[in-house]
Enzyme design. Structure first.
Site, short mmCIF file in Angstrom:
data_model
loop_
_atom_site.label_atom_id
_atom_site.label_comp_id
_atom_site.label_asym_id
_atom_site.label_seq_id
_atom_site.Cartn_x
_atom_site.Cartn_y
_atom_site.Cartn_z
N GLY A 85 0.82 -1.20 0.00
CA GLY A 85 0.00 0.00 0.00
C GLY A 85 0.85 1.25 0.00
O GLY A 85 1.80 1.40 -0.77
N ALA A 86 0.52 2.18 0.91
CA ALA A 86 1.25 3.44 0.99
C ALA A 86 2.70 3.25 1.40
O ALA A 86 3.54 4.15 1.22
CB ALA A 86 0.56 4.39 1.96
N ASP B 202 -2.59 -3.44 -9.61
CA ASP B 202 -2.49 -3.84 -11.02
C ASP B 202 -1.51 -2.94 -11.76
O ASP B 202 -0.79 -3.40 -12.66
CB ASP B 202 -3.87 -3.77 -11.67
CG ASP B 202 -4.92 -4.54 -10.88
OD1 ASP B 202 -4.58 -5.61 -10.36
OD2 ASP B 202 -6.06 -4.05 -10.75
#
Length: 318
Positions: free
Chosen positions: A229-230, A259
């Site tokens: 994620g981040a 993706d």
């Protein structure tokens, strides 16, 4: 990754319409007002195809689409120059709803069920993939598995395609991922939670995640990328191991960020870049995509800007 045939094929068994609802102050059990709505064609493989399209290699999308929702996908394929080899099935592709509350910083996901795939359609897909393997050297198998399809499908396809000399990438979760890794694809991209389920133990920090990624690589999978994620991503291959951390960016939608990372990794590796360069480029590409809603590639200028801001950390052997 070296291809004997130039084309890339993405396989999406459970395509989706991604519907994003902007709803400030969303509250469950109350009347909520939506201020904006966006509907885009999606599904992990469809997204990867859209991100790769326009590059140096021809891109083909295959898998299953519901006949009632085909126009959205056909428009995307036409606009992005993606060859359409998807099989049509009666009914509608599933809808994934994201309720975005920017004031509270919360996102609520509502994922509807998808199509049921009959056995004869699965046989038709196998025949389509066999034909595509004649001219395409890389296959991306990604996303959830719909009703009527065995959890072992990605393992079956990995073995079938690798026997034809193709490079195979897999991005899925749960039982389909567990089966797939046993078939030794060339590249897998779990997130931290999916990797935790795969190794069946808690992964409490980056060190735990790196060790688990190395274990997966040691089973014979050439490239393991764990999305965080981040917090960026971890990259493990025979070339070494890196952690890439993107700079903070404005986020319009997180749909398709993983993706975009897969597409960035493939584009970079297929161009022959080393692991460090691949990690930096794909992380910048995925971070730049966050400003876009839907499978829209970011501007090259924005990717170049973020490229310089990605922080790279080599990982030790422990």
């Amino acid at each position: 990754m070296r291809l004997t045939k130039p084309g890339v094929v993405t396989v999406t068994l459970n395509a989706a319409i991604d519907q994003t609802l902007e709803c400030p102050g969303f509250t469950a059990g109350a009347v909520n007002r939506v201020v904006a709505e966006t509907r885009t064609p999606g599904g992990k493989g469809i997204n990867v195809a859209a991100f790769l399209a326009g590059g140096t290699r021809p891109v083909t999308a295959t898998g299953f689409l519901g006949e009632d929702t085909v126009p959205l996908f056909e428009t995307l394929f036409r606009e992005r120059g993606i060859q359409d080899r998807c099989l049509r099935l009666p009914g509608s592709s599933r809808v994934n709803i994201k309720v975005v509350d920017r004031t509270g910083g919360a996102v609520t996901d509502l994922n509807l069920p998808g199509l049921r795939v009959p056995e004869e359609a699965l046989g038709a897909l196998m025949a389509t993939l066999d034909a595509l393997a004649e001219e395409n050297g890389c296959f991306v198998l990604s996303g959830s598995v719909p009703a009527g399809v065995p959890a072992s499908i990605y393992a079956t396809l990995t073995e079938r395609l690798r026997a034809r000399g193709a490079v195979v990438a897999v991005d899925t979760s749960g039982a389909p991922l567990r089966h797939a890794v046993a078939a030794k694809p060339d590249f897998v991209k779990p997130n931290a939670h999916e990797l935790e389920e795969l190794v069946e133990r808690p992964l409490r920090n980056a060190g735990d995640i790196a060790r688990a990624a190395r274990e997966l690589h040691a089973t014979g999978i050439g490239l393991v990328v764990v999305s965080l994620g981040a917090d960026g991503a971890l990259f493990v291959s025979n070339d070494g191991a890196w952690r890439a951390l993107p700079p903070p960016v404005e986020v319009a939608s997180t749909v398709g960020a993983g993706d975009a990372l897969v597409a960035g990794v493939l584009a970079s590796r297929l161009e022959g870049h080393d692991l460090e360069t691949c990690a930096r480029r794909s992380t910048a590409f995925a971070a730049a995509k966050l400003a876009k809603v839907g499978p829209v590639p970011p501007a090259p200028e924005r990717v170049a800007e973020l490229l310089c801001a990605v922080r790279m950390h080599p990982l030790g052997t422990g």
